[in-house]
Design a protein around this motif. Structure first.
Motif, PDB file in Angstrom:
ATOM      1  N   TYR A  58     -15.436  -9.497  13.001  1.00  0.00           N
ATOM      2  CA  TYR A  58     -14.606  -8.530  13.725  1.00  0.00           C
ATOM      3  C   TYR A  58     -13.127  -8.757  13.412  1.00  0.00           C
ATOM      4  O   TYR A  58     -12.330  -7.813  13.380  1.00  0.00           O
ATOM      5  N   GLY A  59     -12.781 -10.026  13.176  1.00  0.00           N
ATOM      6  CA  GLY A  59     -11.390 -10.333  12.875  1.00  0.00           C
ATOM      7  C   GLY A  59     -10.921  -9.676  11.593  1.00  0.00           C
ATOM      8  O   GLY A  59      -9.837  -9.089  11.540  1.00  0.00           O
ATOM      9  N   VAL A  60     -11.741  -9.747  10.556  1.00  0.00           N
ATOM     10  CA  VAL A  60     -11.394  -9.108   9.288  1.00  0.00           C
ATOM     11  C   VAL A  60     -11.340  -7.602   9.452  1.00  0.00           C
ATOM     12  O   VAL A  60     -10.411  -6.931   8.974  1.00  0.00           O
ATOM     13  N   ALA A  61     -12.341  -7.053  10.139  1.00  0.00           N
ATOM     14  CA  ALA A  61     -12.377  -5.603  10.346  1.00  0.00           C
ATOM     15  C   ALA A  61     -11.145  -5.124  11.103  1.00  0.00           C
ATOM     16  O   ALA A  61     -10.518  -4.116  10.743  1.00  0.00           O
ATOM     17  N   GLY A  62     -10.777  -5.856  12.162  1.00  0.00           N
ATOM     18  CA  GLY A  62      -9.600  -5.473  12.929  1.00  0.00           C
ATOM     19  C   GLY A  62      -8.314  -5.624  12.138  1.00  0.00           C
ATOM     20  O   GLY A  62      -7.397  -4.808  12.269  1.00  0.00           O
ATOM     21  N   ALA A  63      -8.237  -6.649  11.304  1.00  0.00           N
ATOM     22  CA  ALA A  63      -7.027  -6.863  10.500  1.00  0.00           C
ATOM     23  C   ALA A  63      -6.835  -5.749   9.482  1.00  0.00           C
ATOM     24  O   ALA A  63      -5.714  -5.255   9.281  1.00  0.00           O
ATOM     25  N   VAL A  64      -7.920  -5.346   8.830  1.00  0.00           N
ATOM     26  CA  VAL A  64      -7.824  -4.252   7.858  1.00  0.00           C
ATOM     27  C   VAL A  64      -7.432  -2.959   8.568  1.00  0.00           C
ATOM     28  O   VAL A  64      -6.583  -2.195   8.073  1.00  0.00           O
ATOM     29  N   ALA A  65      -8.021  -2.715   9.737  1.00  0.00           N
ATOM     30  CA  ALA A  65      -7.657  -1.521  10.500  1.00  0.00           C
ATOM     31  C   ALA A  65      -6.194  -1.567  10.924  1.00  0.00           C
ATOM     32  O   ALA A  65      -5.499  -0.539  10.914  1.00  0.00           O
ATOM     33  N   ALA A  66      -5.703  -2.758  11.280  1.00  0.00           N
ATOM     34  CA  ALA A  66      -4.296  -2.890  11.673  1.00  0.00           C
ATOM     35  C   ALA A  66      -3.368  -2.602  10.503  1.00  0.00           C
ATOM     36  O   ALA A  66      -2.290  -2.014  10.683  1.00  0.00           O
ATOM     37  N   VAL A  67      -3.764  -3.007   9.300  1.00  0.00           N
ATOM     38  CA  VAL A  67      -2.948  -2.728   8.112  1.00  0.00           C
ATOM     39  C   VAL A  67      -2.800  -1.223   7.916  1.00  0.00           C
ATOM     40  O   VAL A  67      -1.713  -0.733   7.576  1.00  0.00           O
ATOM     41  N   THR A  68      -3.875  -0.476   8.123  1.00  0.00           N
ATOM     42  CA  THR A  68      -3.771   0.981   7.987  1.00  0.00           C
ATOM     43  C   THR A  68      -2.805   1.553   9.020  1.00  0.00           C
ATOM     44  O   THR A  68      -2.026   2.465   8.714  1.00  0.00           O
ATOM     45  N   GLY A  69      -2.830   1.008  10.253  1.00  0.00           N
ATOM     46  CA  GLY A  69      -1.929   1.498  11.294  1.00  0.00           C
ATOM     47  C   GLY A  69      -0.474   1.215  10.982  1.00  0.00           C
ATOM     48  O   GLY A  69       0.394   2.082  11.135  1.00  0.00           O
ATOM     49  N   VAL A  70      -0.184   0.002  10.541  1.00  0.00           N
ATOM     50  CA  VAL A  70       1.199  -0.356  10.190  1.00  0.00           C
ATOM     51  C   VAL A  70       1.672   0.454   8.991  1.00  0.00           C
ATOM     52  O   VAL A  70       2.814   0.939   8.951  1.00  0.00           O
ATOM     53  N   SER A  71       0.795   0.607   8.016  1.00  0.00           N
ATOM     54  CA  SER A  71       1.146   1.385   6.823  1.00  0.00           C
ATOM     55  C   SER A  71       1.473   2.827   7.192  1.00  0.00           C
ATOM     56  O   SER A  71       2.445   3.409   6.692  1.00  0.00           O
ATOM     57  N   MET A  72       0.672   3.404   8.086  1.00  0.00           N
ATOM     58  CA  MET A  72       0.948   4.771   8.524  1.00  0.00           C
ATOM     59  C   MET A  72       2.286   4.856   9.244  1.00  0.00           C
ATOM     60  O   MET A  72       3.081   5.775   9.016  1.00  0.00           O
ATOM     61  N   ALA A  73       2.549   3.884  10.127  1.00  0.00           N
ATOM     62  CA  ALA A  73       3.798   3.903  10.886  1.00  0.00           C
ATOM     63  C   ALA A  73       5.016   3.814   9.973  1.00  0.00           C
ATOM     64  O   ALA A  73       6.049   4.438  10.237  1.00  0.00           O
ATOM     65  N   LEU A  74       4.909   3.067   8.883  1.00  0.00           N
ATOM     66  CA  LEU A  74       6.040   2.893   7.978  1.00  0.00           C
ATOM     67  C   LEU A  74       6.244   4.092   7.058  1.00  0.00           C
ATOM     68  O   LEU A  74       7.383   4.434   6.714  1.00  0.00           O
ATOM     69  N   PHE A  75       5.160   4.733   6.661  1.00  0.00           N
ATOM     70  CA  PHE A  75       5.262   5.821   5.696  1.00  0.00           C
ATOM     71  C   PHE A  75       5.330   7.209   6.347  1.00  0.00           C
ATOM     72  O   PHE A  75       5.771   8.162   5.702  1.00  0.00           O
ATOM     73  N   ALA A  76       4.893   7.335   7.592  1.00  0.00           N
ATOM     74  CA  ALA A  76       4.865   8.647   8.238  1.00  0.00           C
ATOM     75  C   ALA A  76       6.235   9.322   8.293  1.00  0.00           C
ATOM     76  O   ALA A  76       6.358  10.518   7.993  1.00  0.00           O
ATOM     77  N   PRO A  77       7.307   8.607   8.664  1.00  0.00           N
ATOM     78  CA  PRO A  77       8.614   9.278   8.699  1.00  0.00           C
ATOM     79  C   PRO A  77       9.054   9.817   7.334  1.00  0.00           C
ATOM     80  O   PRO A  77       9.687  10.873   7.253  1.00  0.00           O
ATOM     81  N   ARG A  78       8.735   9.079   6.276  1.00  0.00           N
ATOM     82  CA  ARG A  78       9.075   9.575   4.939  1.00  0.00           C
ATOM     83  C   ARG A  78       8.317  10.853   4.631  1.00  0.00           C
ATOM     84  O   ARG A  78       8.866  11.800   4.057  1.00  0.00           O
ATOM     85  N   SER A  79       7.066  10.878   5.028  1.00  0.00           N
ATOM     86  CA  SER A  79       6.268  12.083   4.840  1.00  0.00           C
ATOM     87  C   SER A  79       6.863  13.258   5.612  1.00  0.00           C
ATOM     88  O   SER A  79       6.946  14.381   5.107  1.00  0.00           O
TER      89      SER A  79
END
Length: 435
Positions: A58-79
Motif C-alpha cells: 500500500y505504501g508504494v501504491a500510495g506514493a505513486v498516487a501522491a506523485v501524480t497529485g503533486v505533478s498535477m498541482a505543479l503543472f496545472a497552472p501552466r496548462s
C-alpha cells in the motif's frame, strides 16, 4: 415609475439554478464537461487498486498516487495559462492524448512488474497531463455570464449574481464525480481486473476530453499577450488576491487528504473498516448539501465576508475532530465539516471572477484546484505518518493545522481579496474588445 420597477425586480433574487441552467449555450459544455471530469475522480483510487496487488505494498501504491497529485498541482497552472493564451481546445487535445498514453504506459509497467523507479517516472506525466476540465468549465461560466448572455439586466456593477450560483453548481458537480468515480473504478478493478479501473479512466479522459474540446463556441476569449500592456503577460498568481485564495485552498486540500487517511485509521482501530466508506460518504454528503443550498440562496453579503465566516467555521469544526473517539459522533462532526467546506470553495471561486481579468481566469482556477491537490498530497503524507506513529487521533490534527494556518493567512491579508473598482472596469470593457 422607474424606481418602482427597479425595486420589484431585484436581480439578486433571481439568481437560482433554474435561471442558471437556462443560460443559452450552457448545456453544450456542461454535459461534455461532466463526462470529461469524471475520470479525474477515478485516477488515484485506480492507481492504488492496480499497484497494491502488483507491488504488494500500500505504501508504494500510495506514493505513486501522491506523485501524480503533486505533478498535477505543479503543472496545472501552466496548462491553464496556455489555455488562456491559445484557447482551451489547443491545450486539451494534445493533453488528453499525452494523458492516455501515460496511463497506458503506467498500466503496462505495473502489470509487467517493472522497477519501482519506472512507476514513479510514468506517474509524473500521468499527473502533469490531467485535463483541467473543472477550471475550464468555470472559465466558460465566467465568460458566458460576464458577456450578459444570461440576461444583461442581471449584471450589477460588472458582476453577475449568477456567478455565485454557477460556482455552487460546479462544487456540487465536483462532489458528484467523486461519488460516482471511485465506485465505478472500484467495481471495475475488483470485479473484472485490477487494471480495468485505470484503463477506463484513460478511455473516458480521451473520449470526454475530445468531446469537450470540440465545443469551441462557448470557450472564453484568449489573450495573445499583446505588447502594449505588460500586466496581461503576468501570471494570474501575480494578483495578490489569487495568492491569498491559493493559500486558503491549500488548507481545504489538507482537510480532504487528512480526512481520507484519518478515517481509514479510525475505522481500523475500532475494528470496523467497513465504516470507512460510510463515514467519508457522510462527509461528502455534507459538502454536496451545502453546495446545493449555497446556489439557491440570494446572497446579500460580500464574497469577502462570506469567505471569512465560512473559513472560520471550517477551522473550528476541524479543531474538534481529534477529540472524537466513537463512530457516531465522528459521523456527525464529519457532516459539519463537509457543510463548511462547500461555502468556502464556492466563495473562493466566485471571488476569482471579480479579481482576475477574463483572459487569465482559466489559469487562476487551475491555481486553486492545484492548491487543493497539493494540500491533499501533503496531508495524506503527514496524516499517514502520524497515524502510523501515534494513531488516528493524531492524524485528525492535520486538517486542524492546515485550516488554522490558512485562516490566519486569509484574515491577515483579507484586504487583498476585496474586489477593486478598476477590476470591474476591465470586465466591462472586455466584450467590446472581443467582438
Amino acid at each position: 415609475m422607474a424606481s418602482a420597477v427597479t425595486t420589484t425586480t431585484p436581480p439578486v433574487e433571481r439568481a437560482g439554478y433554474g435561471r442558471l441552467l437556462r443560460t443559452p449555450g450552457a448545456w453544450t459544455f456542461l454535459l461534455p464537461g461532466f463526462a470529461a471530469r469524471l475520470p479525474f475522480a477515478m485516477l488515484t483510487i485506480s492507481i492504488v487498486l492496480l499497484l497494491r496487488p502488483t507491488t504488494g505494498s500500500y505504501g508504494v501504491a500510495g506514493a505513486v498516487a501522491a506523485v501524480t497529485g503533486v505533478s498535477m498541482a505543479l503543472f496545472a497552472p501552466r496548462s491553464g495559462k496556455l489555455a488562456d493564451r491559445y484557447g482551451q481546445s489547443a491545450v486539451l487535445v494534445p493533453g488528453v492524448l499525452i494523458h492516455t498514453a501515460s496511463v497506458t504506459l503506467l498500466t503496462a509497467l505495473a502489470l509487467g512488474h517493472a522497477p519501482l523507479w519506472s512507476l514513479f517516472a510514468a506517474a509524473v506525466p500521468t499527473g502533469a497531463s490531467v485535463p483541467q476540465i473543472g477550471p475550464m468549465v468555470r472559465a466558460r461560466w465566467a465568460a458566458t455570464l460576464g458577456h450578459g448572455t444570461s440576461g444583461g439586466s442581471g449584471t450589477v456593477g460588472g458582476h453577475n449574481p449568477l456567478m455565485a450560483t454557477a460556482a455552487a453548481f460546479e462544487s456540487v458537480t465536483d462532489e458528484l464525480t467523486f461519488v460516482i468515480g471511485p465506485v465505478l473504478a472500484t467495481a471495475l478493478s475488483t470485479g473484472l481486473h485490477p487494471a480495468c479501473g485505470l484503463l477506463a479512466e484513460a478511455a473516458l479522459t480521451l473520449a470526454g476530453g475530445l468531446l469537450f474540446a470540440s465545443r469551441r463556441r462557448t470557450a472564453p476569449p484568449t489573450d495573445p499577450a499583446p505588447s502594449d500592456t505588460r500586466g496581461q503577460r503576468a501570471s494570474a498568481l501575480s494578483i495578490p488576491g489569487v495568492r491569498v485564495l491559493a493559500a486558503a485552498f491549500l488548507g481545504i486540500g489538507s482537510v480532504f487528504g487528512g480526512m481520507q487517511v484519518a478515517l481509514t485509521a479510525f475505522t481500523q482501530e475500532h475494528g470496523q473498516p467497513g465504516l470507512n466508506g460510510l463515514l467519508y460518504g457522510v462527509f461528502a454528503a455534507g459538502n454536496m448539501l451545502a453546495g446545493v443550498a449555497c446556489g439557491a440562496i440570494a446572497w446579500r453579503t460580500s464574497p469577502q465576508r462570506r469567505l471569512l465566516v465560512s473559513y472560520t467555521a471550517l477551522a473550528l469544526t476541524c479543531s474538534a475532530l481529534w477529540t472524537v473517539h466513537a463512530p457516531l459522533p465522528l459521523g456527525g462532526l464529519g457532516l459539519l465539516v463537509g457543510l463548511c467546506i462547500a461555502p468556502t470553495l464556492i466563495t473562493g471561486y466566485t471571488l476569482v471572477e471579480a479579481l482576475v481579468p477574463a483572459t487569465s481566469r482559466t489559469e487562476a482556477f487551475t491555481w486553486l484546484t492545484g492548491s487543493v491537490a497539493l494540500g491533499q498530497a501533503a496531508a495524506v503524507t503527514a496524516a499517514g505518518q502520524l497515524a502510523d506513529g501515534f494513531g488516528a487521533s493524531a492524524a485528525f490534527t492535520v486538517p486542524l493545522a492546515g485550516t488554522a494556518l490558512a485562516l490566519v493567512t486569509v484574515v491577515a491579508l483579507r484586504g487583498r481579496i476585496a474586489p477593486r473598482a478598476q477590476t470591474t472596469r476591465v470586465f466591462q470593457r472586455r466584450p467590446r474588445v472581443t467582438t
